[in-house]
Write a protein that holds these residues in place. Sequence first.
Motif, mmCIF file in Angstrom:
data_model
loop_
_atom_site.group_PDB
_atom_site.id
_atom_site.type_symbol
_atom_site.label_atom_id
_atom_site.label_comp_id
_atom_site.label_asym_id
_atom_site.label_seq_id
_atom_site.Cartn_x
_atom_site.Cartn_y
_atom_site.Cartn_z
ATOM 1 N N GLN A 184 0.833 -1.202 0.000
ATOM 2 C CA GLN A 184 0.000 0.000 0.000
ATOM 3 C C GLN A 184 0.869 1.254 0.000
ATOM 4 O O GLN A 184 0.514 2.263 -0.585
ATOM 5 N N SER A 185 2.001 1.177 0.685
ATOM 6 C CA SER A 185 2.990 2.254 0.668
ATOM 7 C C SER A 185 4.255 1.728 -0.010
ATOM 8 O O SER A 185 4.342 0.552 -0.352
ATOM 9 N N SER A 186 5.248 2.600 -0.178
ATOM 10 C CA SER A 186 6.477 2.174 -0.837
ATOM 11 C C SER A 186 7.212 1.153 0.024
ATOM 12 O O SER A 186 7.031 1.096 1.248
ATOM 13 N N ILE A 187 8.050 0.358 -0.604
ATOM 14 C CA ILE A 187 8.787 -0.664 0.139
ATOM 15 C C ILE A 187 9.760 -0.022 1.127
ATOM 16 O O ILE A 187 10.033 -0.580 2.194
ATOM 17 N N GLU A 188 10.255 1.181 0.816
ATOM 18 C CA GLU A 188 11.142 1.888 1.744
ATOM 19 C C GLU A 188 10.401 2.269 3.022
ATOM 20 O O GLU A 188 10.931 2.140 4.128
ATOM 21 N N ASP A 189 9.170 2.741 2.867
ATOM 22 C CA ASP A 189 8.369 3.089 4.046
ATOM 23 C C ASP A 189 8.094 1.860 4.897
ATOM 24 O O ASP A 189 8.110 1.922 6.129
ATOM 25 N N GLU A 190 7.834 0.739 4.243
ATOM 26 C CA GLU A 190 7.588 -0.503 4.984
ATOM 27 C C GLU A 190 8.857 -0.957 5.710
ATOM 28 O O GLU A 190 8.791 -1.441 6.841
ATOM 29 N N GLU A 228 9.350 0.597 9.039
ATOM 30 C CA GLU A 228 8.481 0.064 10.082
ATOM 31 C C GLU A 228 8.883 -1.343 10.507
ATOM 32 O O GLU A 228 8.719 -1.729 11.666
ATOM 33 N N LEU A 229 9.406 -2.121 9.575
ATOM 34 C CA LEU A 229 9.650 -3.540 9.844
ATOM 35 C C LEU A 229 11.045 -3.840 10.362
ATOM 36 O O LEU A 229 11.245 -4.823 11.074
ATOM 37 N N VAL A 230 12.023 -3.018 9.993
ATOM 38 C CA VAL A 230 13.414 -3.331 10.332
ATOM 39 C C VAL A 230 14.036 -2.174 11.109
ATOM 40 O O VAL A 230 13.952 -1.016 10.698
ATOM 41 N N HIS A 249 10.269 -8.411 0.585
ATOM 42 C CA HIS A 249 11.067 -8.177 1.794
ATOM 43 C C HIS A 249 12.043 -9.328 2.045
ATOM 44 O O HIS A 249 13.173 -9.103 2.490
ATOM 45 N N ILE A 250 11.616 -10.541 1.762
ATOM 46 C CA ILE A 250 12.522 -11.691 1.921
ATOM 47 C C ILE A 250 13.741 -11.531 1.019
ATOM 48 O O ILE A 250 14.882 -11.793 1.418
ATOM 49 N N ASN A 251 13.516 -11.069 -0.205
ATOM 50 C CA ASN A 251 14.594 -10.984 -1.191
ATOM 51 C C ASN A 251 15.416 -9.695 -1.115
ATOM 52 O O ASN A 251 16.587 -9.693 -1.473
ATOM 53 N N MET A 252 14.806 -8.620 -0.617
ATOM 54 C CA MET A 252 15.478 -7.328 -0.761
ATOM 55 C C MET A 252 15.688 -6.536 0.525
ATOM 56 O O MET A 252 16.423 -5.556 0.526
ATOM 57 N N THR A 253 15.038 -6.911 1.620
ATOM 58 C CA THR A 253 15.151 -6.116 2.844
ATOM 59 C C THR A 253 16.177 -6.713 3.790
ATOM 60 O O THR A 253 15.977 -7.800 4.341
ATOM 61 N N LYS A 254 17.263 -5.983 3.965
ATOM 62 C CA LYS A 254 18.319 -6.432 4.862
ATOM 63 C C LYS A 254 17.815 -6.408 6.303
ATOM 64 O O LYS A 254 17.214 -5.450 6.751
ATOM 65 N N GLY A 255 18.070 -7.479 7.015
ATOM 66 C CA GLY A 255 17.644 -7.577 8.404
ATOM 67 C C GLY A 255 16.285 -8.221 8.588
ATOM 68 O O GLY A 255 15.895 -8.547 9.709
ATOM 69 N N PHE A 256 15.533 -8.409 7.496
ATOM 70 C CA PHE A 256 14.232 -9.080 7.592
ATOM 71 C C PHE A 256 14.470 -10.576 7.691
ATOM 72 O O PHE A 256 15.070 -11.184 6.809
ATOM 73 N N SER A 257 13.999 -11.177 8.772
ATOM 74 C CA SER A 257 14.322 -12.583 9.029
ATOM 75 C C SER A 257 13.107 -13.341 9.543
ATOM 76 O O SER A 257 12.269 -12.803 10.269
#
Length: 516
Positions: free
Chosen positions: A140-146, A149-151, A188-196
């Motif tokens: 719903q928002s950009s992946i950077e904004d997410e 919040e997530l990492v 997020h699995i493929n591109m967000t560092k620290g998402f585990s």
Amino acid sequence: MEEISNQRKRVPHLTWMRNPMNIDQFEDGPLSLVPFLDPRLEEVLKKMGIQSLFPVQVAVWNETIGPGAFERDICVNSPTGSGKTLAYALPIVQTLALRKIRCLRALVVLPTRDLALQVKDVFAAIASVVGLRVGLAIGQSSIEDERLELVKRPNLGLYSPFDPEDGEMELQTAVDILVATPGRLMDHINMTKGFSLEHLCYLVIDETDKLLRDAYQSWLPTVLQLTKSDYQAGRSSNICALHGSLTTLRRCGAERGFKGKVYPRLVKFILSATLTQDPSKISQLYLHHPLLLTSGDKRYKLPKSLESFKLVCRSKLKPLYLVALLLNLVGEKSIVFTSSVETTHRLSNLLNFFGELPFKISEYSRNQHQAMRSKKLKSFKEGKTHVLIATDAMTRGMDVEGIRNVINYDIPAYIKTFIHRAGRTARAGQSGRCFTFLRQNEIKRFEKMLEKADANSCPSYSLPEDSVENFHPLYLSALEKLKEHEETRKGKRTSSSFGSAQASKRQKSRTEELKE
């Protein structure tokens, strides 16, 4: 012989599905009598207007927090509106609240953004009172904004904003529970560092039959493989648990535990109103000693408080009959389901060309931007819009309070579709009605479809002939306006296409001049 053959086909191939636990044997459970319920959760539920748990919620609670104690994976096949979301949200939140560790321990996957937003609201309402954070990953928002919040990155025991330039600092997931759609989850699995997912304890797959039918970038095998790998890595490095560092324990996967076990399995919740019995699909889930909770002895079941009616009419006059029906239902929230985005758009325009009708009509389909759909849905929830013309994008799990009527403008192709459409009303014990428009040659097929849900009673609904005929002049006028509207739009598109072609031609000409 044919009847015997059909009965054999209805018997599930999987042994554990043949002897389900019947949800109907449970009664509503007053909150004061729910065993082990955290007082903070009891208080917030009461503030939400919930005084007791529904049977499906009591059944799931008994198999998780109660005697069952999460020893089995839970599969729930119960009617829409029976309370499945809170059935899994409540025990997950209660269990996660026992350990104050900020890492991703519960993942809820849903097929649509709108449904994910709805489920996130349920979790957020009860999780905040016990100190848990709920995240959302739906695009719903950009992946950077997410990511913000997530990492997060740890800072002296506290969490400060994620800084992508800080390559030295270890990044960690900053939410306890994540509600996601499969596509954005994979991003997020493929591109967000620290998402585990290494600490994941609970995986909820809501609307399972749809999520298994569509691959969604192979999200399921990816999630299962990641949790399996982390589990095995943790076992192989058990020595890490002897060290006192919380960070070390997390890296080893030790904090995935419950019931005093250091390396437990991943607990799964599988839910749908039309749960598949296909062994090839169910096998993808790798369920552990699964327990099936179902309502009654039928695979497909409609809400008990639902009344179903059929309206037989000629195709050309369906819009006229629809207006007459909506006038009979004026003052009540109604959803009208069509078979396609094109029909939804055309029917919405046609009804709005009828003139001053005593109800407001709005369109809702997957062709609209998410922000537009959210705006339309909000207006419908608040009662500013009375009639929503929708595609089947609205059928899956959406819960709008006060919907009194569901109207199948086009006959659903399958019983599953009928059940999910009809399930937008008669929710949480409230009454509701479902009307289905039929041509004469569709009656037998429709009645045969309903037999699969043991819904043999579907009387005809009669509209006074004069109420239909009185609107015939308005109907003809609306058709003319719709035709003019479509021709105007077609002309604009042609003009736009011509303009683009001319611009392309001019660009090509300039390119050729430069070459010369």
